[in-house]
Enzyme design. Structure first.
Site, PDB file in Angstrom:
ATOM      1  CB  ALA A  12      70.635  61.176-144.627  1.00  0.00           C
ATOM      2  CB  ALA A  13      67.900  56.982-143.847  1.00  0.00           C
ATOM      3  CD  GLU A  34      78.218  53.783-147.890  1.00  0.00           C
ATOM      4  OE1 GLU A  34      78.482  53.788-149.118  1.00  0.00           O
ATOM      5  OE2 GLU A  34      77.078  53.972-147.429  1.00  0.00           O
ATOM      6  CB  ALA A  42      75.855  67.915-146.807  1.00  0.00           C
ATOM      7  CB  CYS A  44      71.557  69.240-150.464  1.00  0.00           C
ATOM      8  SG  CYS A  44      70.140  68.119-150.567  1.00  0.00           S
ATOM      9  NE  ARG A  71      77.534  60.559-133.178  1.00  0.00           N
ATOM     10  CZ  ARG A  71      76.601  61.308-133.747  1.00  0.00           C
ATOM     11  NH1 ARG A  71      75.529  60.732-134.288  1.00  0.00           N
ATOM     12  NH2 ARG A  71      76.713  62.617-133.799  1.00  0.00           N
ATOM     13  CB  VAL A  81      74.387  44.450-147.668  1.00  0.00           C
ATOM     14  CG1 VAL A  81      73.323  43.376-147.457  1.00  0.00           C
ATOM     15  CG2 VAL A  81      75.061  44.791-146.339  1.00  0.00           C
ATOM     16  CE1 TYR A 452      56.024  95.334-140.499  1.00  0.00           C
ATOM     17  CE2 TYR A 452      54.988  95.932-138.416  1.00  0.00           C
ATOM     18  CZ  TYR A 452      55.608  96.305-139.601  1.00  0.00           C
ATOM     19  OH  TYR A 452      55.818  97.627-139.887  1.00  0.00           O
ATOM     20  CD1 TRP A 460      48.206  93.256-144.058  1.00  0.00           C
ATOM     21  CD2 TRP A 460      47.527  91.139-144.165  1.00  0.00           C
ATOM     22  NE1 TRP A 460      46.989  93.197-143.447  1.00  0.00           N
ATOM     23  CE2 TRP A 460      46.528  91.905-143.496  1.00  0.00           C
ATOM     24  CE3 TRP A 460      47.306  89.776-144.345  1.00  0.00           C
ATOM     25  CZ2 TRP A 460      45.351  91.354-143.011  1.00  0.00           C
ATOM     26  CZ3 TRP A 460      46.128  89.219-143.862  1.00  0.00           C
ATOM     27  CH2 TRP A 460      45.167  90.005-143.210  1.00  0.00           C
TER      28      TRP A 460
END
Length: 477
Positions: A12-13, A34, A42, A44, A71, A81, A452, A460
């Site tokens: 992700a980061a 990596e 993902a 999660c 990219r 690393v 609402y 509310w």
């Protein structure tokens, strides 16, 4: 390449930073290392892959390796690393063809975290799992499959998955009784997955309440719901040992409790992967994660850190905190990519906002709900808990939603809150998170103009009801 932006970690980061830097500065060389095969996935979503809601491991990929290379990013998978020389501005990389040095102009450490299995003895037995990565998810799902019909290809991602481990578990007899150690996010979500597979599920939790960061109301409601689903809860029980010859056969608790099981899923937490910066001038914070400033910079020039390995600023206290979740990792990585490319961008703060699904129930929490923690931060906390309908009473499909909010007695500033219920309750925590980020008082939250319409909310909203009740309580004090 004399001045490349080098990223350690391809999730992700790391890939958010790499992608943003390439877009903002197309002439800059961007290199990502990596150590595994998988990138940009993902995490999660793994409980829902195990459950069967997600068909293929590749469905959990945000970017494939080919997408990353398209990219213009120089991606090296299965390259670890292993050392950083901050003076020489080089990293040592260990790959299939041996070790080599890579120079950097800027370096991002995005090495993530790892699941904790200690101090549980016997964790190395077959049938003992953590869930921190797609290979872990593949092994668990393979273990749950019918061995007569299982194929590694059924998992998807055959070019990346640990085929040997998956095939070995797919050939074993499927479990009938499973224990889950830990009543946090992973434990609750995996309990749901095992229930859906028809297993006899036992959930062990060292504290006497599930989901401690979510508060008492959430923990109690989720516990009741899991019991209704047939889950046996062992609250106040700490798992200390797994026994068996080659495969898990017995679970042992510190109290002496023993249970015959066929599998065990350990979800008792994670720790930041900081080994890479040990012995360097890069400083760690009190949490044990890497200390960073508002731009993700570490104590060493041109070295950044983001994601599960790094601290961020808490929006309530302004102090560093460790919040190993997906959105802060993506957001911080993107900001660092912009900064490295020449446009400084703050990584932002965190309210530790989180949601969790427990079968048909959802819960969300963030900020400070626990009064002891709020007092440690210098506040004088006051709380209110209300239960209200999730939709207009005459509109079908609604259910009770319980909201707890906490504020500081003197300033009336909102400190945190939690939400639990069966009808889209968890997402309401975003209103609380926004109020925390804006440093609102509970009165200011009460006066927010939330949408609402009968199918979505009563006039509310439950969050506004809680704010109204809490403000009255604070004023009365």
């Amino acid at each position: 390449m004399s001045d490349p932006f080098v990223v350690v970690g391809g999730d992700a980061a790391g890939l958010s930073a790499a992608s943003k830097c390439r877009r903002e500065d197309p002439e800059r060389d961007v290199v990502v290392f990596e150590k595994g095969r998988w990138v940009s996935y993902a995490h999660c979503g793994t409980p829902y892959f195990v459950k069967g809601d997600v068909d293929s491991l590749t469905d959990l990929l945000s970017l494939s390796p080919a997408d990353v290379e398209d990219r213009g990013i120089d991606l090296h998978r299965e390259h670890e690393v292993v050392a950083v020389d901050a003076d020489a501005r080089t990293v040592t990389v260990r790959g299939p063809d041996g070790e080599f040095a890579q120079s950097y102009g800027d370096l991002l450490v995005a090495t993530g975290g790892h699941a904790v299995s200690d101090p549980i003895d016997g964790f190395g037995l077959d049938g003992a799992f953590t869930l921190h990565g797609l290979d872990h998810a593949a092994a668990v799902r393979a273990f749950l499959a019918d061995p007569a019909a299982f194929s590694v290809g059924d998992l998807g991602g055959v070019d990346y998955v640990d085929r040997e481990t998956a095939a070995r578990y797919g050939a074993m007899d499927s479990p009938e009784t499973v224990a889950v150690a830990g009543g946090g996010y992973v434990g609750i979500e995996m309990t749901e997955a095992f229930v859906e597979h028809g297993l006899d599920v036992h959930l062990f939790q060292r504290p006497d309440r599930l989901l401690p960061p979510f508060g008492e109301a959430v923990g109690d409601r989720v516990a009741d719901h899991l019991r209704e689903r047939g889950v046996t809860l062992h609250l106040g029980e700490e798992v200390t040992e797994l026994r068996g010859d080659d495969r898990v056969e017995t679970l042992v608790c510190g109290s002496g409790t023993e249970l015959d099981v066929d599998a065990a899923l350990v979800g008792i937490g994670i720790r930041p992967n900081t080994a890479l910066v040990e012995g360097t001038p890069v400083e760690l914070g009190d949490s044990g994660a890497i200390a960073t400033d508002e731009f993700g910079r570490t104590s060493v020039e041109s070295v950044y850190a983001a994601g599960d390995v790094a601290e961020m600023r808490h929006v309530v206290t302004g102090d560093p905190t460790w919040d190993p979740l997906g959105l802060p990792a993506n957001r911080a990585g993107r900001a660092i990519g912009s900064t490295v490319a020449g446009t400084p961008e703050p990584v932002g703060g965190v309210a530790e906002t989180a949601v969790v699904k427990a079968s048909s129930w959802g819960a969300g929490a963030r900020g400070f709900v626990d009064h002891d923690r709020a007092r440690e931060a210098g506040f004088d906390p006051v709380s209110a808990t209300i239960t209200a309908g999730s939709r207009s009473g005459y509109y079908p499909g609604g259910s009770e939603t319980t909201v707890t909010l906490t504020a500081d007695r003197e300033t009336e500033r909102l400190l945190g809150g939690n939400v639990v219920g069966a009808d889209r309750a968890a997402i309401r925590i975003d209103t609380v998170a926004t109020a925390l980020g804006a440093e609102m008082t509970v009165g200011e939250l009460e006066r927010q103009d939330l949408a609402y319409a009968p199918p979505f909310s009563p006039v509310w909203d439950p969050v506004l009801v809680a704010a109204k009740v809490l403000r009255g309580r604070v004023i009365a004090l």
